[in-house]
Design an enzyme around this catalytic site. Sequence first.
Site, mmCIF file in Angstrom:
data_model
loop_
_atom_site.group_PDB
_atom_site.id
_atom_site.type_symbol
_atom_site.label_atom_id
_atom_site.label_comp_id
_atom_site.label_asym_id
_atom_site.label_seq_id
_atom_site.Cartn_x
_atom_site.Cartn_y
_atom_site.Cartn_z
ATOM 1 N N SER A 41 29.145 44.361 -15.140
ATOM 2 C CA SER A 41 28.169 43.849 -16.103
ATOM 3 C C SER A 41 26.871 43.446 -15.391
ATOM 4 C CB SER A 41 28.789 42.679 -16.879
ATOM 5 O OG SER A 41 28.043 42.384 -18.036
ATOM 6 N N ASP B 128 31.473 48.895 -16.583
ATOM 7 C CA ASP B 128 31.173 48.585 -17.979
ATOM 8 C C ASP B 128 29.786 47.987 -18.175
ATOM 9 O OD1 ASP B 128 32.460 49.137 -20.450
ATOM 10 O OD2 ASP B 128 32.494 46.996 -20.883
ATOM 11 N N HIS C 10 35.673 43.884 -22.210
ATOM 12 C CA HIS C 10 34.499 44.066 -21.354
ATOM 13 C C HIS C 10 34.831 43.762 -19.886
ATOM 14 C CE1 HIS C 10 30.411 44.252 -20.052
ATOM 15 N NE2 HIS C 10 30.273 42.943 -19.897
#
Length: 400
Positions: free
Chosen positions: A156, A181, A363
């Site tokens: 992220s 991700d 996530h």
Amino acid sequence: MSALEKSMHLGRLPSRPPLPGSGGSQSGAKMRMGPGRKRDFSPVPWSQYFESMEDVEVENETGKDTFRVYKSGSEGPVLLLLHGGGHSALSWAVFTAAIISRVQCRIVALDLRSHGETKVKNSEDLSAETMAKDVGNVVEAMYGDLPPPIMLIGHSMGGAIAVHTASSNLVPSLLGLCMIDVVEGTAMDALNSMQNFLRGRPKTFKSLENAIEWSVKSGQIRNLESARVSMVGQVKQCEGITSPEGSKSIVEGIIEEEEEDEEGSESVNKRKKEDDMEGLPSETQNLFLFLQTKKDHPYTWRIELAKTEKYWDGWFRGLSNLFLSCPIPKLLLLAGVDRLDKDLTIGQMQGKFQMQVLPQCGHAVHEDAPDKVAEAVATFLIRHRFAEPIGGFQCVFPGC
């Protein structure tokens, strides 16, 4: 609805059942447990997953900054792990145990500035440029002018910082890059709803166990094993507040009287508290209420992500082209193929990077499925002859 927004909603679903023998086996669904048994939400120390911990000092214009790193392994390339926003290096704990058992490598998991146990002079500067420089400075402080081969792996926000670090040539011995991700298009789309997402989180927790339980049941981390070590790096005990000594002593006196009367009924205590508060200055009453909240909810978030909003755009804008332009082998791990934007779709079709989709994850892919992520990274390292397999690990080459 963007893919990241979908992941926020999907994150509220209950944890998926674990694979037998997987690293995330402790996140087993309730249905697999005997009647009356409860899941263990107690925290687990970092030492169960990392071999050592170090505070790395970095000199700068304003003085010294101290960056916390957790390490494992003694041979092979260094995998420098960068966590996502609000998380810490401990989010890589279970992944570290999984990757070390598959390939010969060294792990350095870094608490980025204003996160975890890292202490910096200017904690409000979370720009991509500053954090990328931090990564380069930590590498220089640890290894000097001759650093070992290093692969940057980021999740992220940490994935974005890894790309900014690589594109600025801040790690001279960089041999590979992995983003987990994070895709420019979906990240930019999700920024509009991020404040609402953050407002929906609890502001305080009664205990570490309470925070761990929330993280699992809310779906933020679907793997209980990872949550038990990772959440320790996300929350901290509420700090005391500065106040005039007179007001503070009055409030402490009220709290002490309440504690002495604990054996009495709750209604009597409540009346006594209201009677004692009556006539006190409003500032003192507010202070009492604040301290009572701290007493009931002693843990809060280490970083207020909502206050970092002005940096979000800089983390992600232009990220896809920066990633594609890095002249090193690249790996992109995603929780869903719908996260790809146009630039990355074209780049993937042209073979500019390796991509693998790990479905049934939230996530926090590396926490939800640490074994699968470790397998993908190990295969990438072996394919490019960056590392040697150990323990009889067999590469499984993905179709994409």
